[in-house]
Design a protein around this motif. Structure first.
Motif, PDB file in Angstrom:
ATOM      1  N   GLN A 143       8.947 -13.211   0.348  1.00 60.65           N
ATOM      2  CA  GLN A 143       8.878 -14.644   0.624  1.00 60.65           C
ATOM      3  C   GLN A 143       7.651 -15.301   0.002  1.00 60.65           C
ATOM      4  OE1 GLN A 143       9.283 -14.867   4.892  1.00 60.65           O
ATOM      5  NE2 GLN A 143      11.486 -14.445   4.831  1.00 60.65           N
ATOM      6  N   ASP A 144       6.572 -14.554  -0.126  1.00 61.51           N
ATOM      7  CA  ASP A 144       5.376 -15.055  -0.814  1.00 61.51           C
ATOM      8  C   ASP A 144       4.784 -13.888  -1.594  1.00 61.51           C
ATOM      9  OD1 ASP A 144       3.139 -16.263  -1.748  1.00 61.51           O
ATOM     10  OD2 ASP A 144       2.337 -16.864   0.197  1.00 61.51           O
ATOM     11  N   PRO A 145       5.318 -13.625  -2.789  1.00 65.71           N
ATOM     12  CA  PRO A 145       4.977 -12.389  -3.506  1.00 65.71           C
ATOM     13  C   PRO A 145       3.543 -12.290  -4.014  1.00 65.71           C
ATOM     14  CG  PRO A 145       6.350 -13.800  -4.864  1.00 65.71           C
ATOM     15  CD  PRO A 145       6.316 -14.422  -3.507  1.00 65.71           C
ATOM     16  N   ASN A 146       2.773 -13.349  -3.902  1.00 68.82           N
ATOM     17  CA  ASN A 146       1.389 -13.274  -4.378  1.00 68.82           C
ATOM     18  C   ASN A 146       0.365 -13.437  -3.256  1.00 68.82           C
ATOM     19  OD1 ASN A 146       1.568 -12.897  -7.391  1.00 68.82           O
ATOM     20  ND2 ASN A 146       2.917 -14.664  -7.127  1.00 68.82           N
ATOM     21  N   ILE A 147       0.816 -13.176  -2.026  1.00 70.43           N
ATOM     22  CA  ILE A 147      -0.123 -13.188  -0.905  1.00 70.43           C
ATOM     23  C   ILE A 147      -1.017 -11.947  -0.970  1.00 70.43           C
ATOM     24  CG2 ILE A 147       1.349 -14.509   0.664  1.00 70.43           C
ATOM     25  CD1 ILE A 147       2.143 -11.815   1.962  1.00 70.43           C
ATOM     26  N   LYS A 148      -2.168 -12.038  -0.347  1.00 70.55           N
ATOM     27  CA  LYS A 148      -3.071 -10.897  -0.252  1.00 70.55           C
ATOM     28  C   LYS A 148      -2.707 -10.099   0.998  1.00 70.55           C
ATOM     29  CE  LYS A 148      -5.601 -12.062  -3.810  1.00 70.55           C
ATOM     30  NZ  LYS A 148      -5.619 -11.243  -5.052  1.00 70.55           N
ATOM     31  N   VAL A 149      -2.493  -8.804   0.815  1.00 67.26           N
ATOM     32  CA  VAL A 149      -2.133  -7.935   1.938  1.00 67.26           C
ATOM     33  C   VAL A 149      -3.103  -6.762   1.960  1.00 67.26           C
ATOM     34  CG1 VAL A 149      -0.299  -6.600   3.044  1.00 67.26           C
ATOM     35  CG2 VAL A 149       0.295  -8.573   1.622  1.00 67.26           C
ATOM     36  N   ASP A 150      -3.589  -6.432   3.130  1.00 68.79           N
ATOM     37  CA  ASP A 150      -4.523  -5.319   3.268  1.00 68.79           C
ATOM     38  C   ASP A 150      -3.869  -4.009   2.827  1.00 68.79           C
ATOM     39  OD1 ASP A 150      -5.677  -2.998   5.253  1.00 68.79           O
ATOM     40  OD2 ASP A 150      -7.229  -4.445   4.673  1.00 68.79           O
ATOM     41  N   GLU A 151      -4.620  -3.193   2.125  1.00 68.97           N
ATOM     42  CA  GLU A 151      -4.078  -1.938   1.601  1.00 68.97           C
ATOM     43  C   GLU A 151      -3.519  -1.047   2.706  1.00 68.97           C
ATOM     44  OE1 GLU A 151      -5.552   2.017  -0.908  1.00 68.97           O
ATOM     45  OE2 GLU A 151      -6.746   0.174  -0.967  1.00 68.97           O
ATOM     46  N   LYS A 152      -4.178  -0.999   3.843  1.00 64.28           N
ATOM     47  CA  LYS A 152      -3.699  -0.162   4.949  1.00 64.28           C
ATOM     48  C   LYS A 152      -2.336  -0.631   5.445  1.00 64.28           C
ATOM     49  CE  LYS A 152      -8.266   1.252   6.663  1.00 64.28           C
ATOM     50  NZ  LYS A 152      -9.213   1.207   7.807  1.00 64.28           N
ATOM     51  N   VAL A 153      -2.139  -1.938   5.453  1.00 67.53           N
ATOM     52  CA  VAL A 153      -0.847  -2.497   5.883  1.00 67.53           C
ATOM     53  C   VAL A 153       0.242  -2.116   4.886  1.00 67.53           C
ATOM     54  CG1 VAL A 153       0.439  -4.628   6.322  1.00 67.53           C
ATOM     55  CG2 VAL A 153      -1.932  -4.402   7.112  1.00 67.53           C
ATOM     56  N   ILE A 154      -0.076  -2.227   3.599  1.00 70.04           N
ATOM     57  CA  ILE A 154       0.896  -1.875   2.555  1.00 70.04           C
ATOM     58  C   ILE A 154       1.300  -0.407   2.673  1.00 70.04           C
ATOM     59  CG2 ILE A 154       1.253  -1.634   0.064  1.00 70.04           C
ATOM     60  CD1 ILE A 154      -0.734  -3.996  -0.276  1.00 70.04           C
ATOM     61  N   LEU A 155       0.325   0.468   2.804  1.00 70.47           N
ATOM     62  CA  LEU A 155       0.611   1.905   2.888  1.00 70.47           C
ATOM     63  C   LEU A 155       1.407   2.241   4.149  1.00 70.47           C
ATOM     64  CD1 LEU A 155      -2.796   3.349   1.630  1.00 70.47           C
ATOM     65  CD2 LEU A 155      -0.666   3.065   0.344  1.00 70.47           C
ATOM     66  N   ALA A 156       1.113   1.548   5.234  1.00 70.09           N
ATOM     67  CA  ALA A 156       1.869   1.769   6.474  1.00 70.09           C
ATOM     68  C   ALA A 156       3.318   1.313   6.307  1.00 70.09           C
ATOM     69  CB  ALA A 156       1.207   1.026   7.631  1.00 70.09           C
ATOM     70  N   ASP A 157       3.513   0.182   5.628  1.00 66.46           N
ATOM     71  CA  ASP A 157       4.872  -0.312   5.385  1.00 66.46           C
ATOM     72  C   ASP A 157       5.647   0.631   4.463  1.00 66.46           C
ATOM     73  OD1 ASP A 157       4.744  -2.519   7.021  1.00 66.46           O
ATOM     74  OD2 ASP A 157       4.049  -3.878   5.445  1.00 66.46           O
ATOM     75  N   ILE A 158       4.959   1.229   3.510  1.00 63.84           N
ATOM     76  CA  ILE A 158       5.611   2.197   2.622  1.00 63.84           C
ATOM     77  C   ILE A 158       6.112   3.399   3.425  1.00 63.84           C
ATOM     78  CG2 ILE A 158       5.172   3.890   0.788  1.00 63.84           C
ATOM     79  CD1 ILE A 158       3.417   1.746  -0.568  1.00 63.84           C
ATOM     80  N   GLU A 159       5.314   3.862   4.359  1.00 68.44           N
ATOM     81  CA  GLU A 159       5.742   4.984   5.200  1.00 68.44           C
ATOM     82  C   GLU A 159       6.918   4.589   6.086  1.00 68.44           C
ATOM     83  OE1 GLU A 159       4.732   8.126   4.872  1.00 68.44           O
ATOM     84  OE2 GLU A 159       3.639   7.292   3.154  1.00 68.44           O
ATOM     85  N   ARG A 160       6.907   3.367   6.585  1.00 70.51           N
ATOM     86  CA  ARG A 160       8.034   2.885   7.389  1.00 70.51           C
ATOM     87  C   ARG A 160       9.315   2.847   6.554  1.00 70.51           C
ATOM     88  NH1 ARG A 160       6.399  -2.776   9.291  1.00 70.51           N
ATOM     89  NH2 ARG A 160       8.465  -2.736  10.272  1.00 70.51           N
ATOM     90  N   LEU A 161       9.172   2.438   5.305  1.00 69.59           N
ATOM     91  CA  LEU A 161      10.332   2.400   4.409  1.00 69.59           C
ATOM     92  C   LEU A 161      10.882   3.803   4.158  1.00 69.59           C
ATOM     93  CD1 LEU A 161       9.079  -0.233   1.814  1.00 69.59           C
ATOM     94  CD2 LEU A 161      11.080  -0.493   3.285  1.00 69.59           C
ATOM     95  N   LYS A 162      10.003   4.737   3.901  1.00 70.07           N
ATOM     96  CA  LYS A 162      10.440   6.115   3.637  1.00 70.07           C
ATOM     97  C   LYS A 162      11.234   6.673   4.816  1.00 70.07           C
ATOM     98  CE  LYS A 162       6.640   7.365   0.500  1.00 70.07           C
ATOM     99  NZ  LYS A 162       5.417   8.204   0.357  1.00 70.07           N
ATOM    100  N   ALA A 163      10.814   6.317   6.016  1.00 66.14           N
ATOM    101  CA  ALA A 163      11.500   6.817   7.214  1.00 66.14           C
ATOM    102  C   ALA A 163      12.924   6.282   7.321  1.00 66.14           C
ATOM    103  CB  ALA A 163      10.703   6.434   8.459  1.00 66.14           C
ATOM    104  N   LEU A 164      13.188   5.145   6.676  1.00 67.87           N
ATOM    105  CA  LEU A 164      14.524   4.546   6.750  1.00 67.87           C
ATOM    106  C   LEU A 164      15.549   5.266   5.879  1.00 67.87           C
ATOM    107  CD1 LEU A 164      13.657   0.726   6.757  1.00 67.87           C
ATOM    108  CD2 LEU A 164      14.176   2.208   8.699  1.00 67.87           C
ATOM    109  N   LYS A 165      15.110   6.218   5.090  1.00 64.16           N
ATOM    110  CA  LYS A 165      16.064   6.983   4.274  1.00 64.16           C
ATOM    111  C   LYS A 165      17.005   7.815   5.139  1.00 64.16           C
ATOM    112  CE  LYS A 165      13.747   7.085  -0.190  1.00 64.16           C
ATOM    113  NZ  LYS A 165      13.338   7.898  -1.363  1.00 64.16           N
ATOM    114  N   ARG A 166      16.684   7.891   6.416  1.00 56.43           N
ATOM    115  CA  ARG A 166      17.578   8.611   7.333  1.00 56.43           C
ATOM    116  C   ARG A 166      18.949   7.943   7.427  1.00 56.43           C
ATOM    117  NH1 ARG A 166      14.111   5.596  10.554  1.00 56.43           N
ATOM    118  NH2 ARG A 166      15.112   4.277  12.147  1.00 56.43           N
TER     119      ARG A 166
END
Length: 321
Positions: free
Chosen positions: A246-269
């Protein structure tokens, strides 16, 4: 030549990488190779081979394992000696858009990252044909989104939604001007109409006339219509994707990004889930003139016939030795 003058256009295929490459090449000081894997792969791809075919004397530039910081200054000097003193050079590498590793490799350079709404991208005819999303959308959707999220970790990246090129072309031109610190107007005002004289290096790879998204301007409408089915996968996946999209150039904390990546990986179930289980309807619409399509298809048939004729000659030669 410094690293800020080297630009990479990244993104999955069918997300607007071709249109972006065409846009940037409309500027007289910018030279972007089309679908080249320089600095990311040791293999010589089709369009790089065409460049070599046009400029055989450029072969020494393409040494094995050459890195972008070495290759592009060489290419800049090579083209300057032929009368084309480009200031910014780079490449469009759409095939690497699903794989997040090249994003990390290119962290030293300027990156324009193309993204498209995952809802329509998964159901587009070309995506179905290339990635078999009729069998499973889950793994592809997650890999696509992880690559997108990793682009937020790059120090110098402009994320561009394909939908904005379609509907807000002027806004994207201004964003490119600011990002690359180069005035883009009036050169990009009608980027799809910009032509090049015979022998110009931007014609060396012979790609513009065969790629419709680079031959026509923004159409104002998307080429794929969809309606999603209700499914737990969408309920958990889309909130993550939409936060960034929705806002692809917002600033996002690295820890939040990495946590979201792990959440995504878990959805492969949820895999495998095909299109029929996750969409109520999906349809790709043909937006380009039929005459242009006819010419493109005729040309492709001619190429295939020529290739088949060559193979037949080789076969006959072997049979009648």
């Amino acid at each position: 030549m410094n690293k800020k003058e080297i630009v990479f256009v990244l993104g999955a295929s069918k997300t607007g990488t071709t249109a972006m490459t065409r846009m940037l090449n409309a500027h007289p000081d910018i030279f972007i190779l089309f679908e080249s894997s320089i600095g990311m792969s040791s293999q010589l791809d089709k369009y790089t081979a065409r460049f070599l075919g046009t400029y055989p004397d450029s072969r020494p530039l393409f040494s094995y394992g050459v890195t972008p910081d070495v290759f592009y200054p060489r290419l800049q000097n090579f083209l300057a000696n032929k009368g084309y003193p480009f200031k910014i050079l780079g490449t469009d590498a759409p095939l690497f858009g699903i794989n997040a590793k090249p994003i990390e490799i290119l962290s030293q350079y300027q990156v324009v990252y193309m993204i498209r709404n995952i809802r329509t991208w998964l159901a587009k005819n070309a995506t179905i044909a290339e990635y078999f999303t009729d069998n499973d959308i889950v793994c592809l959707a997650i890999d696509y989104t992880i690559a997108f999220l990793k682009s937020f970790l790059l120090p110098r990246a402009l994320k561009v939604r394909m939908e904005d090129i379609i509907r807000q072309n002027d806004t994207i031109i201004d964003a490119l001007s600011s990002f690359l610190d180069v005035p883009m107007r009036p050169y990009l005002d009608e980027w799809w109409k910009v032509s090049f004289s015979k022998g110009h290096p931007k014609l060396a790879q012979q790609w513009i006339e065969t790629h419709l998204s680079g031959s026509f301007g923004p159409r104002g409408v998307e080429d794929t219509e969809v309606k999603l089915a209700s499914h737990p996968f969408w309920d958990q996946f889309l909130p993550i994707f939409d936060t960034y999209f929705q806002d692809p150039n917002i600033k996002v904390d690295e820890k939040v990004i990495l946590a979201d990546i792990e959440r995504l990986k878990a959805l492969k179930r949820f895999s495998p889930l095909g299109l029929k289980e996750t969409y109520l309807q999906f349809k790709t619409i043909q937006l380009y003139p039929r005459e242009h399509l006819r010419k493109k298809i005729t040309k492709q048939i001619g190429k295939e016939f020529k290739r088949a004729r060559g193979m037949l000659k080789l076969l006959m030669r072997e049979l009648f030795k």
